[in-house]
Structure formats: C-alpha cells, structure tokens
Write a protein that holds these residues in place. Structure first.
Motif, PDB file in Angstrom:
ATOM      1  N   ARG A 154       0.821  -1.220   0.000  1.00  0.00           N
ATOM      2  CA  ARG A 154       0.000   0.000   0.000  1.00  0.00           C
ATOM      3  C   ARG A 154       0.852   1.267   0.000  1.00  0.00           C
ATOM      4  NH1 ARG A 154      -3.577  -1.402   5.102  1.00  0.00           N
ATOM      5  NH2 ARG A 154      -1.561  -2.334   5.649  1.00  0.00           N
ATOM      6  N   TYR A 155       2.110   1.147   0.406  1.00  0.00           N
ATOM      7  CA  TYR A 155       2.989   2.323   0.383  1.00  0.00           C
ATOM      8  C   TYR A 155       3.165   2.828  -1.052  1.00  0.00           C
ATOM      9  CZ  TYR A 155       7.284   5.107   0.692  1.00  0.00           C
ATOM     10  OH  TYR A 155       8.215   6.107   0.582  1.00  0.00           O
ATOM     11  N   THR A 209       2.384   6.592  -2.749  1.00  0.00           N
ATOM     12  CA  THR A 209       3.264   7.418  -3.587  1.00  0.00           C
ATOM     13  C   THR A 209       2.597   7.744  -4.913  1.00  0.00           C
ATOM     14  OG1 THR A 209       4.408   5.514  -4.605  1.00  0.00           O
ATOM     15  CG2 THR A 209       5.324   6.356  -2.549  1.00  0.00           C
ATOM     16  N   THR A 210       1.922   6.760  -5.494  1.00  0.00           N
ATOM     17  CA  THR A 210       1.236   6.970  -6.770  1.00  0.00           C
ATOM     18  C   THR A 210       0.115   7.997  -6.625  1.00  0.00           C
ATOM     19  OG1 THR A 210       1.719   4.697  -7.447  1.00  0.00           O
ATOM     20  CG2 THR A 210      -0.048   5.837  -8.625  1.00  0.00           C
ATOM     21  N   LYS A 211      -0.602   7.930  -5.535  1.00  0.00           N
ATOM     22  CA  LYS A 211      -1.725   8.842  -5.286  1.00  0.00           C
ATOM     23  C   LYS A 211      -1.283  10.294  -5.316  1.00  0.00           C
ATOM     24  CE  LYS A 211      -5.178   9.936  -1.705  1.00  0.00           C
ATOM     25  NZ  LYS A 211      -5.724   9.509  -0.385  1.00  0.00           N
ATOM     26  N   TYR A 212      -0.042  10.562  -4.868  1.00  0.00           N
ATOM     27  CA  TYR A 212       0.439  11.935  -4.794  1.00  0.00           C
ATOM     28  C   TYR A 212       1.444  12.275  -5.894  1.00  0.00           C
ATOM     29  CZ  TYR A 212      -2.115  11.980  -0.479  1.00  0.00           C
ATOM     30  OH  TYR A 212      -3.133  11.899   0.441  1.00  0.00           O
ATOM     31  N   VAL A 264      -0.163  11.486   6.118  1.00  0.00           N
ATOM     32  CA  VAL A 264      -1.374  11.032   6.804  1.00  0.00           C
ATOM     33  C   VAL A 264      -1.733   9.623   6.333  1.00  0.00           C
ATOM     34  CG1 VAL A 264      -3.788  11.554   7.279  1.00  0.00           C
ATOM     35  CG2 VAL A 264      -2.144  13.416   7.010  1.00  0.00           C
ATOM     36  N   ASP A 265      -1.707   9.407   5.029  1.00  0.00           N
ATOM     37  CA  ASP A 265      -2.018   8.088   4.488  1.00  0.00           C
ATOM     38  C   ASP A 265      -0.978   7.052   4.928  1.00  0.00           C
ATOM     39  OD1 ASP A 265      -4.100   9.332   3.249  1.00  0.00           O
ATOM     40  OD2 ASP A 265      -3.338   9.137   1.208  1.00  0.00           O
ATOM     41  N   TYR A 266       0.280   7.451   4.917  1.00  0.00           N
ATOM     42  CA  TYR A 266       1.353   6.548   5.347  1.00  0.00           C
ATOM     43  C   TYR A 266       1.213   6.223   6.836  1.00  0.00           C
ATOM     44  CZ  TYR A 266       6.217   5.041   6.251  1.00  0.00           C
ATOM     45  OH  TYR A 266       7.348   4.358   6.637  1.00  0.00           O
TER      46      TYR A 266
END
Length: 321
Positions: free
Chosen positions: A41-42, A46-49, A113-115
């Motif tokens: 999920r990490y 990274t992809t999300k941002y 926050v997601d991490y």
C-alpha cells in the motif's frame, strides 16, 4: 489556549530525560515505519500523490530488518501511548503534499497522513492494541523549527511541567520533517521514509553563449561557477531553495544570478513563463506533486534531480540525548 513560553530550566528538564525512556517510542515508531514502507500500500500512497516509488534498497531509507520493535518498559513514553491508546501527531498546515487541511481543517490529508494510517495498523498489530491517532496542528508564527518544543517526553507526557506551557502537545511530529543539521540537533529524527533532494527545471530562456551541454546537475553547477557565463537560477524566497542558492553564490563568489521566484507561484508555471531565469529550483517532491496536479505546465521542460541532496523525509520525537 495558552501562550507558549519556555524557561531555560524547563528546556533542560525536558531534554534531560533518560535515554531509554525517550528512545522506546522512537524505536517502536521506526520499526512500524519499516514494516509500512515494505507494505504494498505504500506504493499506492506514492502513486496517489504523483511521486515515484523509491528504491527500497536505498540504505538511507527505513526498513524492517534493521529496526526491531522494543519491549514495553514501565514509565516510558511508549508505555504511556499504549496505556492511553492514543498517539498525538503534530503537523503544520502548510506542508503539501505531506499534510494539508482537509474538509475538516483540524484533520489533515496528505502523503504522511495516508502513510501513518499504515504505521498505526502495524503498531496495533505488534502490540496487540488499538491506538487512536490524534492530529494536533502547530500554528506558532515563529516557524516550524520550533515544533520540537511541543514534543512530549517521558517525564512530561502532556507538556504541563512547571514553566512549560504550550498551545499544543504531541508525541511525534507526524507531518514530513526534512532531515537537516539544524533540526537533528533539536529533535530525534527517524530514518527516512522518502528520499528528498533539490531539483532544477530548465526554462525556455536560451542559455548564454559558451555554455557546455547540460546533461545533469553537475553541469548546471559548473556553469554557475563560471563567471563568464552568468547563469540565472530562481528559487522561492525564505525557503530551502533560497538558502541553497545563497550558499552557492557565497561559495562561488557571486558568479551567477540568483532570482527570487514569485511567492505562492506554481513552480512549473513559473518555469514555463520565465523571461529571465534559465533554471528554477524546487524539491523533487514539489516537482512531482505539482506535475500531477498541473500536467499542462512546462510539458517539455527538462528536469535535473539531485541539484542538492538531503538525508530524506522522516518523523520526529523528543531529543533522546
């Protein structure tokens, strides 16, 4: 809310906590970070941002093998977190893409926050508990290098020791924290969870006569040092970009032109429309996140990473020693 005030004696008291007591929470956080960065999920985060996933073999990044979880010892900050089922995280509302205000201004959104959601899960699983995350916004106008003053210690878990009155209190600085020499002397920073470097983007302004081919950041710095060329480079005032250019100008004897980028400007839009700067500085993270948000700007501009490298992005706890 109380006005923050620190007497010298209070600072000595806060920073003189026994090393083991301070270190346990730091060690547990680092161990959970190591597991979280290796979680699939990490990469999704990274992809999300808009940020490329780092090479996990990079020795500067945290990992699960080298950072084991500590045992829980009574009287430590870790024991307090586990007993209260609450981990307080400090963040500053201007830290894009790491942590910025969400729809609820008191609840941030962003990469960190997601991490940290994954970190929370790893901590809960290892210690068989259910820790809640409480995000505490830092709003002191003095600047984010003062955030470490609000960090709790094993001797002062809620920042209420005599003469230690603050607007907020947290166990960890949970937004991004660039690892630099000044901060490492003020707070104890974890290993990195994302690499961090200053990049330079090429504008449309023609290079001066006599400039050798620019293939990498070394070539840019070589052109900067040549007094016959007068390369012009822009950086955002009162940021690391400005500090780096100022330091280079002093070291090189003012051999290049240092331009202030318009405050609040989009780095890619500025580079696209610049009429005087040959290069514009911005962190690798800023460049990537801006590219994702504004793909229409500076489409053909060439990016040169590692213009100036740092130790990375981590989290911070109270100083151990």
């Amino acid at each position: 809310m109380f006005k923050k005030s620190f007497a010298a004696t209070a600072m000595i008291f806060a920073l003189a906590t026994p090393a083991l007591a301070q270190q346990d929470l730091h060690a547990a956080l680092t161990a959970a970070m190591g597991e979280a960065i290796e979680d699939a999920r990490y990469v999704d985060v990274t992809t999300k941002y808009g940020m490329p996933a780092p090479d996990l073999s990079d020795p500067t990044l945290v990992n699960s093998e080298d950072y084991p979880y500590p045992e829980v010892m009574p009287g430590t900050l870790l024991a307090h977190v586990l007993d209260t089922h609450k981990l307080s995280l400090g963040w500053i509302p201007v830290g894009a893409p790491w942590a910025i205000p969400g729809e609820n201004p008191s609840q941030p959104i962003g990469f960190s926050v997601d991490y940290f959601d994954i970190i929370q899960e790893k901590l809960n699983a290892h210690y068989n508990t259910d820790i809640d995350l409480e995000w505490v916004s830092f709003t002191e106008s003095a600047g984010n290098n003062d955030m470490y003053l609000w960090l709790s210690t094993s001797d002062d878990v809620d920042c209420t020791a005599e003469d230690r009155v603050v607007d907020g209190c947290y166990d960890v600085i949970g937004g991004a924290y660039a690892i630099n020499e000044r901060r490492s002397g003020l707070t104890d920073i974890t290993p990195s969870y994302y690499p961090f470097n200053m990049a330079a983007i090429r504008t449309n302004v023609p290079l001066p006569e006599g400039v050798a081919p620019i293939r990498n950041a070394d070539d840019i710095r070589a052109a900067m040092a040549d007094p016959t060329i007068n390369i012009a480079i822009a950086g955002l005032p009162e940021t690391g970009e400005d500090s780096i250019l100022t330091a280079f100008n002093i070291a090189m004897g003012s051999t290049f032109t240092h331009i202030d980028r318009t405050p609040g400007s989009n780095v890619l839009e500025y580079a696209q429309n610049s009429e005087d700067a040959h290069f514009v500085l911005g962190s690798n993270v800023r460049m990537a996140s801006t590219r994702m948000k504004y793909p229409e700007f500076c489409i053909k501009c060439e990016l040169f990473e590692n213009f100036s490298a740092f130790r990375g992005i981590g989290f911070a706890t109270a100083l151990i020693d």
